[in-house]
Design an enzyme around this catalytic site. Structure first.
Site, PDB file in Angstrom:
ATOM      1  N   SER A 673     -13.518  -9.410  -6.136  1.00  0.00           N
ATOM      2  CA  SER A 673     -12.891  -9.533  -4.632  1.00  0.00           C
ATOM      3  C   SER A 673     -11.607  -9.486  -4.668  1.00  0.00           C
ATOM      4  O   SER A 673     -10.884  -9.260  -3.723  1.00  0.00           O
ATOM      5  CB  SER A 673     -13.354 -11.091  -4.363  1.00  0.00           C
ATOM      6  OG  SER A 673     -14.773 -11.060  -4.158  1.00  0.00           O
ATOM      7  N   LYS A 716     -13.928 -18.448   2.009  1.00  0.00           N
ATOM      8  CA  LYS A 716     -12.638 -17.773   1.554  1.00  0.00           C
ATOM      9  C   LYS A 716     -11.672 -17.889   3.121  1.00  0.00           C
ATOM     10  O   LYS A 716     -10.636 -18.332   2.925  1.00  0.00           O
ATOM     11  CB  LYS A 716     -12.516 -16.505   1.367  1.00  0.00           C
ATOM     12  CG  LYS A 716     -13.252 -16.142   0.019  1.00  0.00           C
ATOM     13  CD  LYS A 716     -13.408 -14.688  -0.230  1.00  0.00           C
ATOM     14  CE  LYS A 716     -14.091 -14.425  -1.625  1.00  0.00           C
ATOM     15  NZ  LYS A 716     -14.395 -13.041  -1.918  1.00  0.00           N
TER      16      LYS A 716
END
Length: 778
Positions: A673, A716
């Protein structure tokens, strides 16, 4: 005098002088040695192998003392082997063995027999004959007339004849063969006979003991039968008979049993009636029949199919969790229209504390099913699922059948907790045993090793829980419908705390609303500064701590209502235990705010890059996993390939070292990520252009600069919102994940969806550095 003769290795048999022995010869070297002997004097040397397991012995594998013998008869077999009759002539010392390629040839020296008979030797001969007769008398393997054949005047030949007829190891016979003195040979045979007679005596004593034990058992059986007859005459009840009658009554009361199950139980009860009540076998059969009669073969509870009532119960017990609630309500709606639908197999996946287990209890309450839970964490034995066979001591059914007995119905809700934490070892793979349990096409005839009868599990609603998916075997995962339960937002935690957790803790600690009041701001402060988790388990624990301290205050004489506020929260929970990172305040070179997912939910993750004079090394620190290191390598390679287009010195890799660091180095980090975040930070450090402080990003990068989708978008985004960041960069392919975001978060965030690193740089850097469009391929 030495003589050269062909050598034939013997396996598991030994030849003595003056002995005629039939042999079967099948090995190629042995057949070649026979042919060489028949071409000459028909004499060979016979030597025993030290290891009988060898098919092709070498000269080192043969004993150095053998027998010179003569072939009396040879018959070749159609299959390629041969049957021979040989006669031993004399002992021989083998001085040398030569390998002729197809057979062995040996240099041997014939040993002359000692024929002198002294008085001592003659007395020893009589003693050996007496011992042999005693051995024949006690041995069941020797015919009685065997002792009559021992009528030999020569002491050496007497010893050879006796030892050849004994059932002893070849190595012991070889020891006798290697003794050239007749007197010493007789002594050796005398020792062997004495030891064999002693072994026969021990065997005889053991047999007598076993026979007595059997007679005692038969006597007990006879006496028990007599006792039964006496009790019958006196009209007294026999507990065993009463027990059997009870089992028969229980069987008669069970309705709807299949013929297979009914006949099996009836046969086992019939067996039980014919056994002594105190025998070990009777106890095993009694337990087995009790298990069969205790199982809910045909018992079902009435399933609730009222969708509106079920929805009310689910909402009453849990806040949010829309997807899993919708799936249960859809199932009930179909059940209302069709009664033939098999029970679904759901897998609830999510971090600890999000309510997976309690949700399963609510589903059972909403559907009107009995609830059974078994934990599979740490299970390593297949028998835990399928049970042990009845031949084992202490055998019992596996956990599935035990759970069905506990449920009392054949249509319960069966929760298999922690299915991702099973393991396997030498006792089998429990996950493989679950394949049949969780397959709707097979589980209508589930087989347990103990029950030995097919049990119908097709009416059971199975729900499994797991924290992660990657540790669940793929064939097992394929049989389940996966529902991912994501971590809660702060807003959701506030609702859960106010509606469920705080009232529950007050009730558990004997508190009432008149005694204590907790402000919404105080609850938010507990969530933010005293917990770091995706679920609410730690939050419930902290609320329990507050309740205990309030209970103590009230007991010690506090008057009025205790108010829990942000200002006095430290009095109950102490200083803040969780410190969240804050957003960067100023634009800086080489500093990028990345986004990550942990077990506690989402978090911001600053990535720092600096350069220094060197030889082009890329240093990665901060406990980065293999995948994260590879992302950094890919970003570095992309920057090198596009250095000119990015306004960076094309030769920077020869003069500068690049150091990438992710703070909190004690915590391991992994995943792709952070790819675009590390690439942006490196480009910023090499081009000396600052990165905007108010923007965060996540996405995987390829060598061509494309941005690939990643997981955990909801977590997130919420993490960025929590620290005050209102602008984030996400991969374009993650656009569908934005639907999971709460509406107020979507409205308050500026979200950029990108496909290429060029777009990321335009959004994140304070100055434009890309000279021309890079990477037009899609």
């Amino acid at each position: 005098m030495e003589t050269q003769l062909p050598l034939l290795p013997l396996r598991g048999v030994l030849v003595f002088p003056y002995m005629v022995v039939p042999l079967e010869v099948g090995r190629e070297r042995s057949l070649n040695a026979l042919e060489q002997a028949m071409l000459g004097s028909q004499e060979l040397v016979f030597a025993a192998q030290k290891d009988t397991r060898l098919d092709e012995p070498t000269k080192d594998d043969l004993y150095e003392v053998g027998i010179i013998g003569e072939v009396k008869q040879l018959l070749k077999m159609p299959t390629g082997g041969a049957k021979v009759v040989i006669e031993g002539r004399s002992r021989a010392i083998i001085h040398k063995i030569e390998d002729e390629g197809t057979y062995f040839r040996a240099d041997v020296e014939e040993v002359a027999e000692d024929t002198e008979i002294t008085d001592e030797t003659e007395a020893l001969m009589h003693a050996v004959v007496d011992l042999f007769e005693l051995y024949v008398k006690n041995s069941k393997k020797m015919p009685g007339e065997a002792s009559l054949s021992i009528n030999v005047d020569d002491p050496g030949r007497l010893a050879d004849t006796i030892v050849s007829s004994l059932d002893i190891r070849t190595a012991e016979k070889q020891e006798v063969l290697e003794i050239f003195s007749a007197h010493e040979r007789l002594n050796k045979v005398s020792d062997i006979l004495s030891r064999q007679i002693e072994l026969l005596e021990i065997e005889k004593r053991i047999n007598v003991r076993v026979r007595k034990q059997m007679e005692r058992t038969q006597k007990e059986y006879y006496l028990r039968e007599q006792l039964k007859a006496i009790q019958k005459e006196l009209g007294e009840n026999d507990d065993h008979v009463g027990e059997v009658e009870e089992l028969q009554q229980r069987l008669a009361a069970m309705e709807g049993l299949s013929d297979e199950v009914h006949d099996k139980i009836a046969r086992e009860i019939d067996r039980l009636t014919k056994m002594p009540s105190m025998s070990a076998e009777a106890v095993v059969v009694r337990n087995y029949v009790d298990w069969l009669l205790s199982l809910p073969w045909t018992v079902q509870t009435d399933e609730r199919v009222d969708v509106a009532e079920a929805e009310r119960i689910l909402n009453e017990d849990h806040y949010g969790l829309k997807k899993v609630k919708d799936r249960i309500l859809e199932y009930l709606a179909v059940r209302q229209l069709s009664r033939s639908l098999k029970g679904p197999i759901l897998c609830l996946v999510g971090p600890p504390g999000v309510g997976k287990t309690s949700l399963a209890r609510s589903i059972a309450r909403a559907t009107g099913r009995n609830f059974v839970r078994i934990s599979l964490g740490g299970v390593r034995d297949e028998a835990e699922i399928r049970g042990h066979r009845r031949t084992y001591v202490g055998a019992m059914p596996g956990r599935i059948i035990q759970g069905m007995k506990q449920a009392g119905s054949n249509n319960p809700l069966f929760l298999l907790d922690e299915v991702d934490k099973m393991a396997m070892d030498f006792r089998g793979d429990p996950s493989a045993a679950l394949l049949e349990v969780l397959d709707p096409e097979q589980n209508n005839r589930f087989s347990d090793h103990y029950i030995e009868l097919p049990f119908d599990l097709s009416h059971v609603m199975f729900i499994t829980t797991a924290n992660v998916l990657h540790t669940i075997p793929r064939p097992l995962l394929d049989r389940m419908e996966t529902i991912v339960i994501q971590g809660y937002t702060e807003e959701e935690k506030l609702h859960i705390a106010a509606q469920y957790l705080w009232p529950k803790q007050m009730e558990n600690h004997g508190l009432t609303p008149e005694m204590v009041e907790m402000s919404r701001q105080a609850t938010a402060a507990v969530i933010r500064h005293y917990t770091r988790e995706a679920g609410v388990r730690q939050l419930e624990r902290q609320l329990g701590t507050i309740s205990r301290k309030v209970a103590r205050e009230i007991v010690q004489g506090h008057r009025g209502t205790v108010h829990i506020t942000v200002s006095n929260l430290a009095k109950y929970l102490g200083p803040h235990t969780v410190h969240h990172r804050e957003a960067e305040q100023a634009d800086e070179v080489g500093i990028v705010t990345g986004l990550a997912v942990t077990e506690a939910g989402g978090d911001v993750m600053p990535i720092e890059v600096t350069t220094m004079p060197g030889k082009g090394r890329l240093n990665l620190t901060g406990q980065l996993g293999d995948v994260m290191q590879e992302s950094a390598q890919a970003a570095y390679s992309y920057i090198r390939s596009k250095a000119s287009d990015l306004g960076i010195d094309p030769h920077f890799h020869e003069t500068l070292d690049v150091h990438v660091h992710v703070p909190e180095g004690a915590i391991p980090k992994d995943g792709p990520s952070a790819g675009i975040a590390m690439a942006t930070a490196m480009i910023s450090a090499l081009s000396h252009v600052p990165v905007k402080a108010h923007i965060a990003m996540t996405g995987e990068i390829t060598l061509r600069g494309h941005v690939l989708p990643v997981g955990g978008i909801k977590e997130k985004t919420l993490a960025a919102h929590r620290v005050g960041i209102r602008e984030i960069i996400l991969p374009k392919d993650n656009a569908p994940d934005l639907e999971d975001l709460p509406a107020n978060i979507r409205r308050g965030m500026q979200i950029h969806l990108v496909e290429h690193l060029d777009t990321v740089l335009e959004l994140a850097l304070s100055e434009k550095i890309v000279r021309e469009k890079v990477g037009t391929e899609k």
